[in-house]
Write an enzyme that holds these catalytic residues in place. Structure first.
Site, PDB file in Angstrom:
ATOM      1  CB  CYS A 267       1.459  -2.189   8.408  1.00 44.74           C
ATOM      2  SG  CYS A 267       0.469  -1.025   8.794  1.00 44.74           S
TER       3      CYS A 267
ATOM      4  CE  LYS B 222       3.447  -2.001   4.081  1.00 47.89           C
ATOM      5  NZ  LYS B 222       2.763  -0.955   3.938  1.00 47.89           N
TER       6      LYS B 222
ATOM      7  CD  GLU C 269       4.566   0.192   9.351  1.00 47.44           C
ATOM      8  OE1 GLU C 269       4.936  -0.232   8.273  1.00 47.44           O
ATOM      9  OE2 GLU C 269       4.185   0.116   9.887  1.00 47.44           O
TER      10      GLU C 269
END
Length: 510
Positions: free
Chosen positions: A385, A330, A267
Protein backbone atom coordinates in the site's frame (compact mmCIF):
# COMPACT_ATOMS: atom_id res chain seq x y z
CA UNK A 1 -12.83 54.02 -14.41
CA UNK A 2 -10.85 52.40 -11.63
CA UNK A 3 -7.92 54.33 -10.29
CA UNK A 4 -5.12 51.79 -10.52
CA UNK A 5 -2.94 53.97 -8.32
CA UNK A 6 -5.45 53.92 -5.50
CA UNK A 7 -4.13 52.16 -2.41
CA UNK A 8 -7.71 51.24 -1.57
CA UNK A 9 -8.14 49.40 -4.89
CA UNK A 10 -4.78 47.65 -4.43
CA UNK A 11 -5.81 46.43 -0.99
CA UNK A 12 -9.19 45.29 -2.32
CA UNK A 13 -7.59 43.22 -5.08
CA UNK A 14 -5.08 41.68 -2.71
CA UNK A 15 -7.73 40.82 -0.16
CA UNK A 16 -9.23 38.45 -2.72
CA UNK A 17 -5.90 36.73 -3.34
CA UNK A 18 -6.37 33.91 -0.76
CA UNK A 19 -9.78 33.02 -2.21
CA UNK A 20 -8.43 33.09 -5.76
CA UNK A 21 -5.47 30.94 -4.86
CA UNK A 22 -7.64 28.53 -2.85
CA UNK A 23 -9.72 28.04 -6.00
CA UNK A 24 -6.61 27.62 -8.17
CA UNK A 25 -5.26 24.99 -5.77
CA UNK A 26 -8.52 23.04 -5.93
CA UNK A 27 -8.53 23.30 -9.73
CA UNK A 28 -4.95 22.04 -9.89
CA UNK A 29 -5.88 18.97 -7.81
CA UNK A 30 -8.92 18.23 -9.96
CA UNK A 31 -6.87 18.54 -13.15
CA UNK A 32 -4.68 15.64 -12.01
CA UNK A 33 -7.58 13.29 -12.76
CA UNK A 34 -7.86 14.39 -16.41
CA UNK A 35 -6.51 12.10 -19.17
CA UNK A 36 -3.68 14.56 -19.88
CA UNK A 37 -3.53 16.04 -16.40
CA UNK A 38 0.26 16.33 -16.45
CA UNK A 39 0.02 18.73 -19.38
CA UNK A 40 -2.93 20.69 -18.00
CA UNK A 41 -1.28 21.35 -14.63
CA UNK A 42 1.63 23.26 -16.16
CA UNK A 43 -0.32 26.28 -17.52
CA UNK A 44 -2.51 26.24 -14.39
CA UNK A 45 0.62 26.66 -12.27
CA UNK A 46 1.70 29.60 -14.40
CA UNK A 47 -1.54 31.33 -13.38
CA UNK A 48 -0.64 30.67 -9.73
CA UNK A 49 2.78 32.30 -10.22
CA UNK A 50 1.14 35.30 -11.88
CA UNK A 51 -1.23 35.74 -8.94
CA UNK A 52 1.54 35.36 -6.36
CA UNK A 53 3.76 37.79 -8.27
CA UNK A 54 1.05 40.44 -7.88
CA UNK A 55 1.55 40.10 -4.13
CA UNK A 56 5.28 40.90 -4.21
CA UNK A 57 4.74 44.24 -2.49
CA UNK A 58 2.26 42.95 0.09
CA UNK A 59 3.24 42.10 3.65
CA UNK A 60 5.05 38.85 4.29
CA UNK A 61 2.10 37.68 6.40
CA UNK A 62 -0.37 38.24 3.57
CA UNK A 63 1.91 36.58 1.05
CA UNK A 64 2.37 33.46 3.19
CA UNK A 65 -1.34 33.28 3.96
CA UNK A 66 -2.20 33.45 0.25
CA UNK A 67 0.41 30.81 -0.62
CA UNK A 68 -0.94 28.61 2.15
CA UNK A 69 -4.47 29.01 0.80
CA UNK A 70 -3.26 27.66 -2.55
CA UNK A 71 -1.84 24.56 -0.86
CA UNK A 72 -4.91 24.03 1.31
CA UNK A 73 -7.19 24.15 -1.74
CA UNK A 74 -4.97 21.62 -3.47
CA UNK A 75 -4.73 19.12 -0.64
CA UNK A 76 -8.28 19.32 0.70
CA UNK A 77 -9.55 18.36 -2.75
CA UNK A 78 -6.72 15.86 -3.28
CA UNK A 79 -6.94 13.91 -0.01
CA UNK A 80 -10.55 14.47 1.09
CA UNK A 81 -11.01 10.68 0.94
CA UNK A 82 -9.26 10.41 4.30
CA UNK A 83 -12.61 11.57 5.70
CA UNK A 84 -14.12 8.27 4.50
CA UNK A 85 -11.60 6.18 6.45
CA UNK A 86 -11.90 8.34 9.55
CA UNK A 87 -15.69 8.76 9.65
CA UNK A 88 -17.36 6.08 7.52
CA UNK A 89 -14.99 3.24 8.44
CA UNK A 90 -13.28 4.38 11.63
CA UNK A 91 -16.40 5.76 13.28
CA UNK A 92 -14.89 9.14 14.13
CA UNK A 93 -17.26 12.05 14.69
CA UNK A 94 -17.94 13.83 11.36
CA UNK A 95 -16.77 17.21 12.64
CA UNK A 96 -13.59 15.79 14.14
CA UNK A 97 -12.86 13.84 10.92
CA UNK A 98 -13.33 17.00 8.84
CA UNK A 99 -11.02 18.94 11.14
CA UNK A 100 -8.40 16.18 10.91
CA UNK A 101 -8.42 16.29 7.09
CA UNK A 102 -8.18 20.09 7.15
CA UNK A 103 -5.31 20.10 9.63
CA UNK A 104 -3.33 17.54 7.63
CA UNK A 105 -3.99 19.54 4.45
CA UNK A 106 -2.80 22.71 6.18
CA UNK A 107 0.36 21.01 7.42
CA UNK A 108 1.42 19.71 3.99
CA UNK A 109 0.36 23.01 2.40
CA UNK A 110 3.06 24.76 4.47
CA UNK A 111 5.70 23.11 2.26
CA UNK A 112 4.05 24.68 -0.78
CA UNK A 113 3.93 28.06 0.96
CA UNK A 114 7.61 27.95 1.94
CA UNK A 115 8.61 26.98 -1.60
CA UNK A 116 6.57 29.87 -3.00
CA UNK A 117 8.60 32.29 -0.87
CA UNK A 118 11.34 32.12 -3.50
CA UNK A 119 9.14 34.22 -5.81
CA UNK A 120 9.28 37.00 -3.26
CA UNK A 121 12.79 36.38 -1.95
CA UNK A 122 14.76 36.43 -5.21
CA UNK A 123 15.05 39.24 -7.72
CA UNK A 124 13.14 38.58 -10.93
CA UNK A 125 15.42 37.43 -13.74
CA UNK A 126 15.55 34.81 -16.45
CA UNK A 127 16.86 32.40 -13.80
CA UNK A 128 13.91 32.80 -11.42
CA UNK A 129 12.24 29.62 -12.69
CA UNK A 130 15.27 27.54 -11.74
CA UNK A 131 15.25 28.96 -8.22
CA UNK A 132 11.53 28.36 -7.79
CA UNK A 133 11.89 24.80 -9.11
CA UNK A 134 14.79 24.16 -6.72
CA UNK A 135 12.79 25.46 -3.76
CA UNK A 136 9.84 23.29 -4.74
CA UNK A 137 11.94 20.12 -5.07
CA UNK A 138 13.55 20.63 -1.65
CA UNK A 139 10.16 21.39 -0.10
CA UNK A 140 8.68 18.22 -1.58
CA UNK A 141 11.66 16.19 -0.41
CA UNK A 142 11.20 17.45 3.16
CA UNK A 143 7.47 16.75 2.96
CA UNK A 144 8.34 13.14 2.18
CA UNK A 145 10.88 12.83 5.00
CA UNK A 146 9.84 14.78 8.09
CA UNK A 147 7.58 13.09 10.66
CA UNK A 148 7.76 9.81 8.64
CA UNK A 149 6.78 11.70 5.48
CA UNK A 150 3.58 12.32 3.55
CA UNK A 151 4.52 12.92 -0.12
CA UNK A 152 1.09 11.99 -1.50
CA UNK A 153 -0.30 14.22 -4.27
CA UNK A 154 3.05 15.44 -5.56
CA UNK A 155 3.24 16.89 -9.05
CA UNK A 156 5.55 14.12 -10.29
CA UNK A 157 3.05 11.27 -10.44
CA UNK A 158 0.74 13.28 -12.70
CA UNK A 159 3.58 13.37 -15.22
CA UNK A 160 2.82 9.76 -16.17
CA UNK A 161 0.24 11.59 -18.29
CA UNK A 162 2.47 14.58 -18.99
CA UNK A 163 5.52 15.72 -20.98
CA UNK A 164 8.27 14.85 -18.47
CA UNK A 165 7.63 11.19 -17.62
CA UNK A 166 10.73 10.09 -19.55
CA UNK A 167 13.00 11.93 -17.12
CA UNK A 168 11.98 9.62 -14.25
CA UNK A 169 14.45 6.79 -15.03
CA UNK A 170 17.30 9.33 -15.04
CA UNK A 171 16.60 11.52 -12.00
CA UNK A 172 13.33 10.25 -10.56
CA UNK A 173 10.04 11.90 -9.71
CA UNK A 174 11.69 14.95 -8.08
CA UNK A 175 13.28 15.85 -11.43
CA UNK A 176 9.87 15.63 -13.11
CA UNK A 177 8.60 18.06 -10.48
CA UNK A 178 11.58 20.36 -11.13
CA UNK A 179 10.79 20.52 -14.85
CA UNK A 180 7.06 21.06 -14.26
CA UNK A 181 7.74 24.08 -12.05
CA UNK A 182 10.43 25.51 -14.31
CA UNK A 183 8.29 25.14 -17.45
CA UNK A 184 5.23 26.67 -15.79
CA UNK A 185 7.35 29.64 -14.69
CA UNK A 186 8.67 30.16 -18.23
CA UNK A 187 5.08 30.19 -19.54
CA UNK A 188 4.33 32.92 -17.00
CA UNK A 189 7.46 34.81 -18.15
CA UNK A 190 6.74 34.65 -21.89
CA UNK A 191 5.85 38.36 -22.03
CA UNK A 192 8.97 39.52 -20.16
CA UNK A 193 11.59 37.11 -21.58
CA UNK A 194 9.95 35.76 -24.71
CA UNK A 195 13.01 34.41 -26.52
CA UNK A 196 14.59 32.81 -23.45
CA UNK A 197 11.29 31.36 -22.24
CA UNK A 198 10.15 29.93 -25.57
CA UNK A 199 13.55 28.34 -26.20
CA UNK A 200 13.60 26.93 -22.65
CA UNK A 201 10.12 25.42 -22.95
CA UNK A 202 10.82 23.89 -26.36
CA UNK A 203 14.19 22.52 -25.23
CA UNK A 204 12.84 20.98 -22.02
CA UNK A 205 9.98 19.18 -23.75
CA UNK A 206 12.16 18.05 -26.68
CA UNK A 207 14.93 16.69 -24.44
CA UNK A 208 12.38 14.90 -22.29
CA UNK A 209 10.76 13.24 -25.29
CA UNK A 210 14.14 12.18 -26.68
CA UNK A 211 15.09 10.77 -23.27
CA UNK A 212 12.22 8.32 -23.69
CA UNK A 213 14.19 6.60 -26.45
CA UNK A 214 16.76 5.39 -23.90
CA UNK A 215 16.20 2.16 -21.98
CA UNK A 216 18.33 1.03 -19.03
CA UNK A 217 16.62 -2.30 -18.42
CA UNK A 218 15.92 -5.20 -20.76
CA UNK A 219 13.75 -8.32 -20.84
CA UNK A 220 15.01 -11.24 -18.77
CA UNK A 221 14.09 -14.88 -19.28
CA UNK A 222 10.66 -16.07 -20.32
CA UNK A 223 7.38 -14.33 -19.40
CA UNK A 224 5.62 -15.65 -16.31
CA UNK A 225 1.91 -16.34 -15.95
CA UNK A 226 0.24 -14.37 -13.17
CA UNK A 227 -3.17 -14.14 -11.53
CA UNK A 228 -4.21 -11.12 -9.45
CA UNK A 229 -7.33 -11.70 -7.35
CA UNK A 230 -9.56 -8.73 -6.50
CA UNK A 231 -12.05 -9.68 -3.78
CA UNK A 232 -13.98 -6.38 -3.49
CA UNK A 233 -14.85 -6.77 0.21
CA UNK A 234 -16.08 -3.75 2.13
CA UNK A 235 -13.81 -2.53 4.89
CA UNK A 236 -16.69 -2.48 7.36
CA UNK A 237 -16.77 -6.32 7.45
CA UNK A 238 -13.08 -6.67 8.33
CA UNK A 239 -13.70 -7.21 12.03
CA UNK A 240 -16.83 -9.32 11.62
CA UNK A 241 -15.75 -12.96 12.24
CA UNK A 242 -18.40 -14.54 9.99
CA UNK A 243 -17.73 -12.10 7.15
CA UNK A 244 -13.98 -12.57 7.56
CA UNK A 245 -14.42 -16.33 7.23
CA UNK A 246 -16.34 -15.82 3.99
CA UNK A 247 -13.57 -13.55 2.75
CA UNK A 248 -10.91 -16.16 3.53
CA UNK A 249 -12.99 -18.89 1.88
CA UNK A 250 -13.36 -16.79 -1.26
CA UNK A 251 -9.64 -16.19 -1.64
CA UNK A 252 -8.75 -19.83 -0.97
CA UNK A 253 -11.29 -20.93 -3.56
CA UNK A 254 -9.99 -18.43 -6.12
CA UNK A 255 -6.37 -19.40 -5.52
CA UNK A 256 -7.21 -23.06 -6.20
CA UNK A 257 -9.36 -22.31 -9.24
CA UNK A 258 -6.46 -21.92 -11.65
CA UNK A 259 -2.73 -22.45 -11.32
CA UNK A 260 -0.18 -19.86 -12.49
CA UNK A 261 3.50 -19.12 -12.01
CA UNK A 262 2.43 -16.42 -9.54
CA UNK A 263 -0.89 -15.90 -7.77
CA UNK A 264 -1.33 -12.79 -5.59
CA UNK A 265 -4.10 -11.74 -3.22
CA UNK A 266 -4.29 -8.21 -1.76
CA UNK A 267 -3.05 -6.62 1.46
CA UNK A 268 -4.71 -8.25 4.52
CA UNK A 269 -6.92 -10.37 2.28
CA UNK A 270 -6.64 -12.82 5.18
CA UNK A 271 -7.64 -10.25 7.82
CA UNK A 272 -6.73 -12.19 10.96
CA UNK A 273 -3.35 -12.68 12.62
CA UNK A 274 -1.53 -15.57 10.98
CA UNK A 275 -1.62 -17.72 14.15
CA UNK A 276 -5.41 -17.26 14.35
CA UNK A 277 -6.17 -18.31 10.80
CA UNK A 278 -8.19 -21.52 10.31
CA UNK A 279 -6.13 -24.51 11.41
CA UNK A 280 -4.00 -25.94 8.64
CA UNK A 281 -4.79 -23.15 6.15
CA UNK A 282 -1.19 -22.19 5.37
CA UNK A 283 -0.17 -25.86 5.14
CA UNK A 284 -3.11 -26.51 2.82
CA UNK A 285 -2.03 -23.65 0.52
CA UNK A 286 1.59 -24.81 0.65
CA UNK A 287 0.44 -28.23 -0.57
CA UNK A 288 -1.44 -26.56 -3.43
CA UNK A 289 1.69 -24.58 -4.29
CA UNK A 290 3.74 -27.77 -4.38
CA UNK A 291 1.32 -29.78 -6.52
CA UNK A 292 0.46 -26.95 -8.96
CA UNK A 293 3.95 -25.38 -9.15
CA UNK A 294 2.33 -22.03 -8.31
CA UNK A 295 4.04 -19.35 -6.25
CA UNK A 296 1.52 -17.74 -3.88
CA UNK A 297 1.78 -14.30 -2.31
CA UNK A 298 -0.70 -13.78 0.52
CA UNK A 299 -1.66 -10.57 2.30
CA UNK A 300 -2.27 -11.22 6.00
CA UNK A 301 -1.56 -9.98 9.52
CA UNK A 302 1.73 -11.26 10.90
CA UNK A 303 2.96 -11.45 14.48
CA UNK A 304 6.46 -10.72 15.79
CA UNK A 305 8.06 -10.56 19.22
CA UNK A 306 9.34 -7.07 20.09
CA UNK A 307 10.49 -5.26 23.22
CA UNK A 308 6.83 -4.22 23.59
CA UNK A 309 5.76 -7.85 23.57
CA UNK A 310 3.89 -9.58 20.75
CA UNK A 311 2.98 -7.10 17.99
CA UNK A 312 1.15 -7.35 14.70
CA UNK A 313 2.72 -6.63 11.31
CA UNK A 314 1.23 -5.89 7.92
CA UNK A 315 2.68 -8.90 6.12
CA UNK A 316 3.07 -10.51 2.72
CA UNK A 317 3.71 -14.26 3.00
CA UNK A 318 5.12 -16.13 0.02
CA UNK A 319 4.62 -19.86 -0.55
CA UNK A 320 6.69 -21.51 -3.28
CA UNK A 321 7.08 -25.06 -4.57
CA UNK A 322 10.88 -25.06 -4.70
CA UNK A 323 12.14 -22.67 -2.01
CA UNK A 324 11.33 -22.07 1.69
CA UNK A 325 8.38 -19.81 2.68
CA UNK A 326 8.98 -16.06 2.39
CA UNK A 327 7.73 -13.15 4.43
CA UNK A 328 7.87 -9.39 4.02
CA UNK A 329 6.72 -7.10 6.84
CA UNK A 330 5.70 -3.59 5.86
CA UNK A 331 8.38 -1.08 6.80
CA UNK A 332 6.94 2.37 6.07
CA UNK A 333 3.82 2.48 8.20
CA UNK A 334 0.90 4.90 8.00
CA UNK A 335 0.75 7.29 10.97
CA UNK A 336 -2.42 6.69 13.04
CA UNK A 337 -3.57 3.93 10.68
CA UNK A 338 -0.73 1.49 11.45
CA UNK A 339 1.24 3.05 14.26
CA UNK A 340 0.45 5.57 16.95
CA UNK A 341 2.76 8.61 17.11
CA UNK A 342 3.81 9.51 20.62
CA UNK A 343 1.16 11.58 22.41
CA UNK A 344 -1.70 10.73 20.03
CA UNK A 345 -3.28 7.72 21.75
CA UNK A 346 -6.46 9.78 22.26
CA UNK A 347 -6.80 10.25 18.49
CA UNK A 348 -6.66 6.52 17.75
CA UNK A 349 -9.15 5.77 20.52
CA UNK A 350 -11.61 8.03 18.71
CA UNK A 351 -11.41 5.71 15.67
CA UNK A 352 -12.62 2.57 17.48
CA UNK A 353 -10.43 0.45 15.15
CA UNK A 354 -8.29 -2.36 16.67
CA UNK A 355 -4.82 -3.39 15.49
CA UNK A 356 -3.66 0.19 14.85
CA UNK A 357 -0.18 -0.17 16.35
CA UNK A 358 1.85 -2.42 14.05
CA UNK A 359 5.51 -3.34 14.34
CA UNK A 360 7.79 -1.96 11.64
CA UNK A 361 9.60 -4.31 9.25
CA UNK A 362 13.25 -3.85 8.32
CA UNK A 363 14.28 -1.67 5.38
CA UNK A 364 16.68 -4.44 4.28
CA UNK A 365 14.30 -7.29 3.52
CA UNK A 366 15.12 -9.63 0.65
CA UNK A 367 13.00 -9.66 -2.52
CA UNK A 368 10.53 -12.49 -3.16
CA UNK A 369 11.91 -15.42 -5.17
CA UNK A 370 9.37 -16.48 -7.80
CA UNK A 371 10.69 -20.01 -8.25
CA UNK A 372 10.14 -22.04 -11.42
CA UNK A 373 11.45 -25.49 -12.26
CA UNK A 374 14.44 -25.48 -14.62
CA UNK A 375 14.12 -21.69 -15.08
CA UNK A 376 16.26 -18.82 -13.73
CA UNK A 377 14.90 -17.26 -10.54
CA UNK A 378 12.76 -14.13 -10.83
CA UNK A 379 12.98 -11.72 -7.90
CA UNK A 380 10.25 -9.23 -6.99
CA UNK A 381 10.48 -6.21 -4.71
CA UNK A 382 7.37 -6.10 -2.51
CA UNK A 383 5.63 -2.95 -1.33
CA UNK A 384 2.45 -2.85 0.69
CA UNK A 385 0.00 0.00 0.00
CA UNK A 386 1.47 3.30 1.28
CA UNK A 387 5.06 2.20 0.64
CA UNK A 388 4.53 2.71 -3.08
CA UNK A 389 4.57 6.46 -2.42
CA UNK A 390 8.27 6.54 -1.49
CA UNK A 391 10.26 6.25 -4.69
CA UNK A 392 13.62 6.96 -3.07
CA UNK A 393 13.17 4.16 -0.55
CA UNK A 394 12.21 1.65 -3.23
CA UNK A 395 15.15 2.67 -5.42
CA UNK A 396 17.51 2.23 -2.45
CA UNK A 397 16.11 -1.21 -1.69
CA UNK A 398 16.63 -2.34 -5.28
CA UNK A 399 20.14 -0.90 -5.44
CA UNK A 400 21.18 -2.56 -2.17
CA UNK A 401 19.46 -5.89 -2.79
CA UNK A 402 21.76 -8.89 -2.89
CA UNK A 403 19.52 -10.50 -5.52
CA UNK A 404 18.74 -8.65 -8.78
CA UNK A 405 15.17 -7.32 -8.80
CA UNK A 406 13.16 -8.11 -11.95
CA UNK A 407 9.64 -7.10 -10.99
CA UNK A 408 7.69 -4.83 -8.64
CA UNK A 409 4.66 -6.03 -6.67
CA UNK A 410 2.31 -3.77 -4.72
CA UNK A 411 -0.38 -5.30 -2.51
CA UNK A 412 -2.97 -2.86 -1.27
CA UNK A 413 -6.42 -2.43 0.22
CA UNK A 414 -8.06 0.90 -0.58
CA UNK A 415 -11.52 -0.14 0.64
CA UNK A 416 -10.78 2.27 3.51
CA UNK A 417 -11.39 5.17 1.10
CA UNK A 418 -14.59 4.08 -0.66
CA UNK A 419 -15.50 5.46 -4.06
CA UNK A 420 -12.95 8.26 -4.37
CA UNK A 421 -9.96 9.21 -6.49
CA UNK A 422 -7.54 7.47 -4.08
CA UNK A 423 -7.22 4.32 -6.29
CA UNK A 424 -6.37 6.32 -9.43
CA UNK A 425 -3.90 8.41 -7.44
CA UNK A 426 -2.08 5.32 -6.20
CA UNK A 427 -2.15 3.75 -9.65
CA UNK A 428 -0.26 6.79 -10.97
CA UNK A 429 2.25 6.38 -8.15
CA UNK A 430 2.83 2.76 -9.19
CA UNK A 431 3.27 3.88 -12.79
CA UNK A 432 5.90 6.39 -11.65
CA UNK A 433 7.72 3.69 -9.67
CA UNK A 434 7.88 1.52 -12.82
CA UNK A 435 9.23 4.46 -14.80
CA UNK A 436 11.86 5.24 -12.17
CA UNK A 437 13.08 1.65 -11.90
CA UNK A 438 12.51 0.46 -15.47
CA UNK A 439 10.66 -2.59 -14.12
CA UNK A 440 7.15 -3.96 -14.75
CA UNK A 441 4.75 -3.89 -11.81
CA UNK A 442 1.83 -5.94 -10.52
CA UNK A 443 -0.87 -4.34 -8.38
CA UNK A 444 -3.11 -6.70 -6.40
CA UNK A 445 -5.88 -4.74 -4.69
CA UNK A 446 -9.07 -5.44 -2.80
CA UNK A 447 -11.41 -2.95 -4.49
CA UNK A 448 -9.17 -1.63 -7.28
CA UNK A 449 -7.30 -0.71 -9.25
CA UNK A 450 -5.79 -4.15 -9.84
CA UNK A 451 -3.43 -3.82 -12.79
CA UNK A 452 -0.37 -4.99 -14.72
CA UNK A 453 2.10 -2.25 -15.66
CA UNK A 454 4.89 -2.38 -18.21
CA UNK A 455 8.48 -1.34 -17.57
CA UNK A 456 7.56 2.02 -19.12
CA UNK A 457 4.72 2.58 -16.64
CA UNK A 458 1.99 1.92 -19.21
CA UNK A 459 -1.13 0.01 -18.11
CA UNK A 460 -1.09 -3.36 -19.88
CA UNK A 461 -4.19 -4.83 -18.23
CA UNK A 462 -6.54 -3.80 -15.42
CA UNK A 463 -9.75 -4.81 -13.67
CA UNK A 464 -12.67 -2.42 -13.17
CA UNK A 465 -12.96 -0.99 -9.68
CA UNK A 466 -15.42 -2.47 -7.18
CA UNK A 467 -15.78 -5.79 -8.98
CA UNK A 468 -14.97 -9.28 -7.72
CA UNK A 469 -12.72 -10.77 -10.36
CA UNK A 470 -9.35 -12.27 -11.23
CA UNK A 471 -6.87 -10.81 -13.70
CA UNK A 472 -4.78 -13.35 -15.64
CA UNK A 473 -1.86 -12.21 -17.78
CA UNK A 474 1.65 -12.94 -19.00
CA UNK A 475 4.34 -10.63 -17.61
CA UNK A 476 7.85 -10.20 -18.95
CA UNK A 477 10.46 -9.74 -16.18
CA UNK A 478 13.27 -7.22 -16.74
CA UNK A 479 16.86 -6.91 -15.59
CA UNK A 480 19.14 -3.91 -15.14
CA UNK A 481 19.21 -0.68 -13.15
CA UNK A 482 18.25 2.85 -14.10
CA UNK A 483 20.41 5.84 -13.10
CA UNK A 484 17.73 6.74 -10.55
CA UNK A 485 18.02 3.32 -8.87
CA UNK A 486 21.80 3.75 -8.71
CA UNK A 487 21.98 7.37 -7.57
CA UNK A 488 18.55 7.97 -6.01
CA UNK A 489 17.61 11.57 -5.21
CA UNK A 490 21.18 12.73 -4.65
CA UNK A 491 21.77 14.37 -8.09
CA UNK A 492 18.54 16.42 -8.24
CA UNK A 493 18.80 17.44 -4.58
CA UNK A 494 22.42 18.52 -5.08
CA UNK A 495 21.51 20.56 -8.16
CA UNK A 496 18.64 22.21 -6.30
CA UNK A 497 20.80 23.07 -3.28
CA UNK A 498 23.59 24.52 -5.43
CA UNK A 499 21.12 26.64 -7.40
CA UNK A 500 19.57 28.03 -4.23
CA UNK A 501 22.99 28.84 -2.75
CA UNK A 502 23.89 30.65 -5.97
CA UNK A 503 20.55 32.44 -5.91
CA UNK A 504 21.05 33.61 -2.33
CA UNK A 505 24.48 34.98 -3.22
CA UNK A 506 23.51 36.70 -6.46
CA UNK A 507 19.81 37.40 -6.55
CA UNK A 508 18.48 37.95 -3.05
CA UNK A 509 16.42 41.07 -2.34
CA UNK A 510 18.08 43.35 0.22
Amino acid sequence: MVDLHSGKTYRSVNSLAPITLLFLGALLALSAELPFGGWVQIPLLSVVWWRLRLLKDSSLKQYLFSSLAFGIGYFVVGIWWLYISLHNVGGMNASLASIAVFLLSTYVAFYFAIACLSIRLFKTSCWSGLLLASSWVLGEYLRGELFTGFPWMGLAETQVNGPFASIAPFLGGPACTFLVIWTSWEIFQLKQHFKFSIVSIAALITISQLAGLTSFTKPFGEPISIRLIQGNFEQSIKFNPLASNRQIDFYVSEIKREAADLVIIPETAFPWPQNNLPAGLITYLQDFSNTSSSNLLLGLVGEVATDKGLQYTNRATGLSPYVPPYQYDKSHLVPFGEFIPSGFQWFVQALYVPMSDFARGSLKQAPFNIARKDQPAIYAAITICYEDVFGGELASRIQNSEAPVNLLINMTNLAWFGQSQAPTQQLRLSQLRSLETGLPALRATNTGITAVLGADGKILAALPEFTQASLSAQVQPYTGKTPYVIWGNFPILSISCLLLIWGLIRHRHF
